[in-house]
Scaffold this motif. Structure first.
Motif, PDB file in Angstrom:
ATOM      1  N   VAL A  40       0.843  -1.200   0.000  1.00  0.00           N
ATOM      2  CA  VAL A  40       0.000   0.000   0.000  1.00  0.00           C
ATOM      3  C   VAL A  40       0.876   1.248   0.000  1.00  0.00           C
ATOM      4  N   LEU A  41       1.937   1.243   0.791  1.00  0.00           N
ATOM      5  CA  LEU A  41       2.854   2.387   0.809  1.00  0.00           C
ATOM      6  C   LEU A  41       3.479   2.636  -0.562  1.00  0.00           C
ATOM      7  N   ARG A  42       3.694   1.575  -1.312  1.00  0.00           N
ATOM      8  CA  ARG A  42       4.343   1.697  -2.623  1.00  0.00           C
ATOM      9  C   ARG A  42       3.399   2.126  -3.744  1.00  0.00           C
ATOM     10  N   THR A  43       2.096   2.133  -3.503  1.00  0.00           N
ATOM     11  CA  THR A  43       1.172   2.486  -4.584  1.00  0.00           C
ATOM     12  C   THR A  43       1.369   3.949  -4.980  1.00  0.00           C
ATOM     13  N   PRO A  44       1.309   4.223  -6.270  1.00  0.00           N
ATOM     14  CA  PRO A  44       1.463   5.614  -6.706  1.00  0.00           C
ATOM     15  C   PRO A  44       0.344   6.518  -6.194  1.00  0.00           C
ATOM     16  N   GLU A  45      -0.839   5.941  -6.009  1.00  0.00           N
ATOM     17  CA  GLU A  45      -1.983   6.744  -5.555  1.00  0.00           C
ATOM     18  C   GLU A  45      -1.768   7.353  -4.176  1.00  0.00           C
ATOM     19  N   GLY A  46      -1.034   6.667  -3.323  1.00  0.00           N
ATOM     20  CA  GLY A  46      -0.811   7.169  -1.973  1.00  0.00           C
ATOM     21  C   GLY A  46       0.205   8.295  -1.880  1.00  0.00           C
ATOM     22  N   GLY A  47       1.079   8.395  -2.861  1.00  0.00           N
ATOM     23  CA  GLY A  47       2.063   9.463  -2.884  1.00  0.00           C
ATOM     24  C   GLY A  47       3.242   9.288  -1.945  1.00  0.00           C
ATOM     25  N   MET A  48       3.326   8.167  -1.251  1.00  0.00           N
ATOM     26  CA  MET A  48       4.415   7.953  -0.289  1.00  0.00           C
ATOM     27  C   MET A  48       5.629   7.265  -0.919  1.00  0.00           C
ATOM     28  N   ALA A  49       5.438   6.586  -2.044  1.00  0.00           N
ATOM     29  CA  ALA A  49       6.489   5.757  -2.640  1.00  0.00           C
ATOM     30  C   ALA A  49       7.826   6.486  -2.801  1.00  0.00           C
ATOM     31  N   GLU A 105       3.740  14.268  11.140  1.00  0.00           N
ATOM     32  CA  GLU A 105       2.858  14.049   9.980  1.00  0.00           C
ATOM     33  C   GLU A 105       3.333  12.888   9.119  1.00  0.00           C
ATOM     34  N   ALA A 106       4.620  12.768   8.923  1.00  0.00           N
ATOM     35  CA  ALA A 106       5.145  11.672   8.113  1.00  0.00           C
ATOM     36  C   ALA A 106       4.886  10.325   8.770  1.00  0.00           C
ATOM     37  N   TRP A 107       5.154  10.242  10.081  1.00  0.00           N
ATOM     38  CA  TRP A 107       5.000   8.953  10.767  1.00  0.00           C
ATOM     39  C   TRP A 107       3.537   8.578  10.958  1.00  0.00           C
ATOM     40  N   VAL A 108       2.686   9.551  11.163  1.00  0.00           N
ATOM     41  CA  VAL A 108       1.250   9.259  11.247  1.00  0.00           C
ATOM     42  C   VAL A 108       0.754   8.776   9.884  1.00  0.00           C
ATOM     43  N   SER A 109       1.278   9.354   8.812  1.00  0.00           N
ATOM     44  CA  SER A 109       0.894   8.900   7.469  1.00  0.00           C
ATOM     45  C   SER A 109       1.282   7.445   7.244  1.00  0.00           C
ATOM     46  N   PHE A 113      -1.332   4.293   6.555  1.00  0.00           N
ATOM     47  CA  PHE A 113      -1.252   3.358   5.436  1.00  0.00           C
ATOM     48  C   PHE A 113      -1.213   1.919   5.949  1.00  0.00           C
ATOM     49  N   SER A 114      -0.595   1.710   7.096  1.00  0.00           N
ATOM     50  CA  SER A 114      -0.552   0.372   7.686  1.00  0.00           C
ATOM     51  C   SER A 114      -1.950  -0.099   8.058  1.00  0.00           C
ATOM     52  N   THR A 115      -2.734   0.782   8.609  1.00  0.00           N
ATOM     53  CA  THR A 115      -4.097   0.396   8.977  1.00  0.00           C
ATOM     54  C   THR A 115      -4.996   0.280   7.756  1.00  0.00           C
ATOM     55  N   ILE A 116      -4.764   1.092   6.745  1.00  0.00           N
ATOM     56  CA  ILE A 116      -5.552   0.999   5.510  1.00  0.00           C
ATOM     57  C   ILE A 116      -5.328  -0.357   4.843  1.00  0.00           C
TER      58      ILE A 116
END
Length: 176
Positions: A40-49, A105-109, A113-116
């Motif tokens: 999920v973290l790696r998905t482009p939609e999330g913007g975190m990759a 903010e970064a760590w909460v994000s 994503f972990s819970t999503i």
């Protein structure tokens, strides 16, 4: 490994194999890692990759500092955050997600994503996730679709009909 260990700290699960170091194994069943948190973290939609390598590096830096501060010895064979015992991982994550932490903010994000991954299998088609026995959806008791691929609920969620359908509603449920 570092991001898996962070995800496992947020929503712990059981070890995937006996020597699994990322997953602490403090809970039974699949947690965030088995549910695909890193995917999920790696998905482009999330913007975190694009930030994941930097986040893992920063988390390991925080883990080294935490270990020094608490006089802990870290196993050099794994990343520093992975080397922390589960209670120390929890303490560090609590510190990083505290209201006054500058990187909050970064760590909460990352935590979200972990819970999503667990709650929604956001990186998978829901039908495929259910067919594969996704641990989060299974734990939540996610109701599978019928043989025609549509979701129907034989009992109303509130135990009663809340409103009658509009008289022009089609048999498929679409408004006319």
């Amino acid at each position: 490994m570092t991001l898996e260990a962070f995800a496992d700290t947020i929503l712990p699960g059981e070890k995937r194999w006996p020597d699994d170091r990322s997953v602490a194994g403090v809970s039974g069943g699949g947690g965030a890692v088995a549910s695909g948190a890193v995917d999920v973290l790696r998905t482009p939609e999330g913007g975190m990759a694009p930030a994941l390598d930097s986040l893992a590096e920063a988390l390991n830096g925080h883990a080294r500092h935490h270990a020094e501060k608490h006089r802990l010895t870290l196993d050099p064979d794994v990343p520093p955050f992975v080397a922390l015992a589960y209670p120390n991982r929890v303490a560090l994550v609590q510190e990083l997600t505290a209201v006054d932490h500058p990187e909050r903010e970064a760590w909460v994000s990352v935590a979200m994503f972990s819970t999503i991954a667990f709650d929604a299998a956001a990186h998978l088609h829901t039908v495929d996730a259910l067919a594969a026995g996704h641990p989060g959806l299974a734990t939540l008791g996610y109701y599978p679709p019928g043989q025609d691929g549509l979701w129907r609920f034989p009992e109303y969620s509130y135990g009663r009909v809340l409103a009658q359908p509009h008289p022009d509603t089609t048999p498929s449920g679409s408004p006319a």
